[in-house]
Design a protein around this motif. Structure first.
Motif, PDB file in Angstrom:
ATOM      1  N   THR A  38       6.889  -7.967   7.508  1.00 47.92           N
ATOM      2  CA  THR A  38       7.085  -7.211   6.260  1.00 47.92           C
ATOM      3  C   THR A  38       6.353  -5.884   6.316  1.00 47.92           C
ATOM      4  N   ASN A  54      16.330  -6.246   1.301  1.00 48.07           N
ATOM      5  CA  ASN A  54      14.987  -6.129   1.852  1.00 48.07           C
ATOM      6  C   ASN A  54      14.490  -4.694   1.769  1.00 48.07           C
ATOM      7  N   ARG A  81      13.509  -3.852  -1.856  1.00 48.69           N
ATOM      8  CA  ARG A  81      12.226  -4.452  -2.251  1.00 48.69           C
ATOM      9  C   ARG A  81      11.048  -3.676  -1.652  1.00 48.69           C
TER      10      ARG A  81
END
Length: 254
Positions: free
Chosen positions: A12, A45, A48
């Motif tokens: 991430t 993704n 976010r």
């Protein structure tokens, strides 16, 4: 012998940094779809991660729904710069320029839309350019400032627009002229101030950059027009550009 294990990388964090690097290196803002496609990420993704980067102040969300990097990344880099002894790194090149030209040599860093002189070597000539350490000048008017501006133009152009103050008849006061000047600066590898901040005072500047290409400082030579050497502007500009490249290489190894 067992090979050392590769360190684990948080996926991430890595994806978020890749988005930030992509936006920081882009000449224009980007939408979620474009970013996701260019980085091989999913749109959900990417969205976010953009929300997190925006909340932290590293990215801004534009009215047209695109995203762009903010100067917070630069501020983090500036904190790193503060821990570099830039004056010490630049000292040999500044001494060489002083010996070659006999003119005033300056080391400057950006501060908002100004450059601030953090070191200098004075000219021994009776007719000379002079600025104090700690003095400042607008980015768009002097050689060191124009060199930094050209190198970081994608990020700085929106900020400098509308702030093009006039100081002499030669000052660049409209964005079209500045665009053309930046293009020429990047083409030849050095910036040239033809008396745009102080009448009849010329200056040449070249950016000192990080390995990413971002300008963190600039090296410059300044002289009255009556001192222009027979070798001409290209000779002076090339000397400054070569010296700045040498300092940039040392910064990259620090």
């Amino acid at each position: 012998m067992t090979a050392p294990k590769e360190p684990k990388v948080d996926s991430t964090l890595a994806k978020g940094l890749s988005i930030l690097e992509k936006l920081a290196g882009s000449n224009s803002s980007m939408g979620v779809t474009e970013l996701a496609k260019s980085l091989d990420l999913t749109k959900s993704n990417t969205f976010r991660l953009l929300q997190s980067l925006t909340a932290l102040g590293y990215v801004k969300h534009n009215p047209d729904k695109t995203y762009a990097a903010t100067l917070k990344t630069w501020q983090v880099g500036r904190a790193l710069l503060d821990n570099l002894n830039l004056r010490e790194l630049a000292a040999p090149e500044m001494k060489h320029l002083s010996q070659e030209t006999g003119e005033a040599i300056y080391l400057a860093v950006p501060e908002n839309l100004q450059v601030v002189y953090i070191d200098k070597l004075d000219s021994p000539k009776p007719i000379r350019s002079w600025n104090p350490i700690g003095g400042s000048a607008p980015l768009h008017c002097v050689g060191t400032g124009k060199a930094i501006l050209a190198q970081n133009y994608a990020a700085l152009r929106p900020q400098v627009s509308g702030q093009l103050t006039r100081h002499t008849d030669l000052s660049l006061t409209n964005l079209a002229d500045l665009d053309a000047d930046v293009e020429e600066t990047l083409r030849r590898g050095f910036a040239y101030d033809r008396g745009e901040f102080r009448e009849r005072i010329l200056s040449f500047g070249a950016a000192i950059t990080l390995p990413t290409g971002e300008a963190i400082a600039a090296l410059g030579v300044s002289l009255p027009d009556v001192n222009m050497p027979q070798k001409g502007a290209d000779w002076l500009g090339s000397l400054v550009a070569h010296a700045a490249q040498s300092i940039s290489a040392k910064v990259g190894r620090t």
